[in-house]
Scaffold this active site. Sequence first.
Site, PDB file in Angstrom:
ATOM      1  N   SER A 114       0.850  -1.193   0.000  1.00 44.49           N
ATOM      2  CA  SER A 114       0.000   0.000   0.000  1.00 44.49           C
ATOM      3  C   SER A 114       0.881   1.237   0.000  1.00 44.49           C
ATOM      4  O   SER A 114       2.020   1.196   0.460  1.00 44.49           O
ATOM      5  CB  SER A 114      -0.908   0.022   1.231  1.00 44.49           C
ATOM      6  OG  SER A 114      -1.591   1.260   1.288  1.00 44.49           O
ATOM      7  N   HIS A 115       0.331   2.341  -0.514  1.00 45.55           N
ATOM      8  CA  HIS A 115       1.049   3.618  -0.431  1.00 45.55           C
ATOM      9  C   HIS A 115       1.236   4.035   1.025  1.00 45.55           C
ATOM     10  O   HIS A 115       2.164   4.758   1.350  1.00 45.55           O
ATOM     11  CB  HIS A 115       0.246   4.715  -1.145  1.00 45.55           C
ATOM     12  CG  HIS A 115       0.354   4.665  -2.630  1.00 45.55           C
ATOM     13  ND1 HIS A 115      -0.127   3.620  -3.373  1.00 45.55           N
ATOM     14  CD2 HIS A 115       0.907   5.529  -3.509  1.00 45.55           C
ATOM     15  CE1 HIS A 115       0.118   3.850  -4.646  1.00 45.55           C
ATOM     16  NE2 HIS A 115       0.738   4.996  -4.757  1.00 45.55           N
ATOM     17  N   SER A 116       0.327   3.570   1.884  1.00 43.51           N
ATOM     18  CA  SER A 116       0.356   3.996   3.277  1.00 43.51           C
ATOM     19  C   SER A 116       0.839   2.864   4.184  1.00 43.51           C
ATOM     20  O   SER A 116       0.275   1.764   4.171  1.00 43.51           O
ATOM     21  CB  SER A 116      -1.055   4.422   3.686  1.00 43.51           C
ATOM     22  OG  SER A 116      -1.218   4.298   5.077  1.00 43.51           O
TER      23      SER A 116
END
Lengths: 128, 206
Positions: A8-10
């Site tokens: 995930s980007h996060s």
Amino acid sequence: MVGLVIVSHSPKIAEGIKELALEMAQGYTQLYTAGGLEDGTIGTDAVRIMEAIVSANAGDGVVILADLGSGIISAETAIDLLEEDIDVRIADAPVVEGAIVAAVEANIGNSIDQVIQAAEAMREFHKQ
Amino acid sequence: MSSRIYNCIAGISAKIEENKDFLTELDREIGDADHGVNMARGFHAVTEKLPQDSDDIGAALKKTGMTLLSKVGGASGPLYGTAYMEAAKIAAGKNEITAEEFGEMLAAAIAGIQKRGKAVRGEKTMLDALMPAYDAYMAAIGEGKDMAAGLDAAVEAAKEGIEFTKTIRATKGRASYLGDRSIGHQDPGATSATLTLETIRDFIRS
């Protein structure tokens, strides 16, 4: 046992999905995350994903669940960076629901084909 | 003393840093407003990691590519990272590059971007600057011109490519969500690719 990598980007999303999936797949040890960049900022890092694939691999292949945009392109790059011969597949599945069912399937010892199939079936899981 | 390849890549880094806000502004119009910030972060890491005294152009480009893959954060990380790593294969072990070899490196970089991005020309991406630039470069070299003159032609064609991106609709990447509203805006990736070619040209001329 099939391994799983959550991209995930996060970092928080990746860790949160891991936490949720392990609730359903207790004792599963092959789930690794590659969320955000090394310094914790939002983004995706192909090198970290590649390292997570190597960690998740127990010899029966690795399934990647990724979020949108550069999550996929970085995962594809990570596969090209691998120096070992590992059967890695990117699931065409929603990242949260896909990860949960993939962890359950992998934890009971199912094959990579079965894990991918279960994750991808979640595309048809309607909420209304 | 720092090597020529280090100075060239440090020049690209400085150019990106100088244009960070401009690239981000372009990306704000049709994307997610992070292209300048992401590229500057990636190249800042490159200048920190790259050995200043390396003469092996291939090794330096490979290190640049690996660092961009890891530090940029957005899709331009794998795209530019792959481009540099593919070009590195042609330059492996070399400390000088001929005009013909530079053409091969550009071709390899473009092929890498196409493969990684599953994109073709005309989709409002960096390819709309790089592919005409490559054609212009090869035409100039074919006429017997040197690398600097070839790069002049490449930069001109890349700039025209940027203008062309204003006239078309984005069908790849985040800008594609905007549909026709992406028309009228220049592509940030085509812009950063042109800045890169310009810096290489200025470096060769210096």
